[in-house]
Design an enzyme around this catalytic site. Sequence first.
Site, PDB file in Angstrom:
ATOM      1  N   LYS A  40       0.807  -1.217   0.000  1.00  0.00           N
ATOM      2  CA  LYS A  40       0.000   0.000   0.000  1.00  0.00           C
ATOM      3  C   LYS A  40       0.843   1.272   0.000  1.00  0.00           C
ATOM      4  CE  LYS A  40      -3.709  -2.361   2.491  1.00  0.00           C
ATOM      5  NZ  LYS A  40      -4.587  -2.521   1.356  1.00  0.00           N
ATOM      6  N   CYS A  41       1.968   1.220  -0.658  1.00  0.00           N
ATOM      7  CA  CYS A  41       2.904   2.345  -0.711  1.00  0.00           C
ATOM      8  C   CYS A  41       2.763   3.041  -2.065  1.00  0.00           C
ATOM      9  CB  CYS A  41       4.322   1.804  -0.527  1.00  0.00           C
ATOM     10  SG  CYS A  41       5.642   3.009  -0.707  1.00  0.00           S
ATOM     11  N   GLY A  42       3.058   4.324  -2.110  1.00  0.00           N
ATOM     12  CA  GLY A  42       3.022   5.054  -3.372  1.00  0.00           C
ATOM     13  C   GLY A  42       4.026   4.524  -4.388  1.00  0.00           C
ATOM     14  N   LEU A  43       5.043   3.817  -3.914  1.00  0.00           N
ATOM     15  CA  LEU A  43       6.074   3.266  -4.797  1.00  0.00           C
ATOM     16  C   LEU A  43       5.758   1.841  -5.255  1.00  0.00           C
ATOM     17  CD1 LEU A  43       9.207   4.390  -2.713  1.00  0.00           C
ATOM     18  CD2 LEU A  43       8.228   5.532  -4.713  1.00  0.00           C
ATOM     19  N   THR A  44       4.680   1.269  -4.732  1.00  0.00           N
ATOM     20  CA  THR A  44       4.388  -0.151  -4.952  1.00  0.00           C
ATOM     21  C   THR A  44       4.198  -0.519  -6.420  1.00  0.00           C
ATOM     22  OG1 THR A  44       3.422  -0.352  -2.751  1.00  0.00           O
ATOM     23  CG2 THR A  44       2.815  -2.036  -4.360  1.00  0.00           C
TER      24      THR A  44
END
Length: 169
Positions: A40-44
């Site tokens: 659930k990360c912006g970088l995922t």
Amino acid sequence: MADESPKSIYDFTVKDIGGNDVSLDQYKGKTLLVVNVASKCGLTDANYKELNVLYEKYKEQGLEILAFPCNQFLGQEPGNNEEIQQTVCTRFKAEFPIFDKVDVNGKNTAPLYKYLKAEKGGLLIDAIKWNFTKFLVSPDGKVLQRYSPRTSPLQFEKDIQTALGQASS
């Protein structure tokens, strides 16, 4: 490994996503990319997409990506192992090995991550700063390079080629 300090990444045994012991010794001779991941990360999305591209392109030549879920950064990997595996395999179509959720910093840091950080410290501090910090490991088990979360996997494809022994001139 009682009193002896590890000589390479192959001295470690970790748990896979199913809770089974996995000796990293089984990856001897392969170029490894060890990554702390989160769903659930912006970088995922970008990282999984590029990791999949690299894995597909180089797995037959000896690249193995070892993904370690971690919930230490704003709780961005909150699920249990079953939920994580479902997300990673279904949503992100990852075919590389996913391991048990670990801590990469603090008093409960996984021994593997203590070793990785000791071998290749970060800029200013050794702590893992965020999800998707990546470590490139040579076929003989030595940590070659550490890449920041913002360094996309395709940005260091040349380093992977070199580690695989096939950099084009």
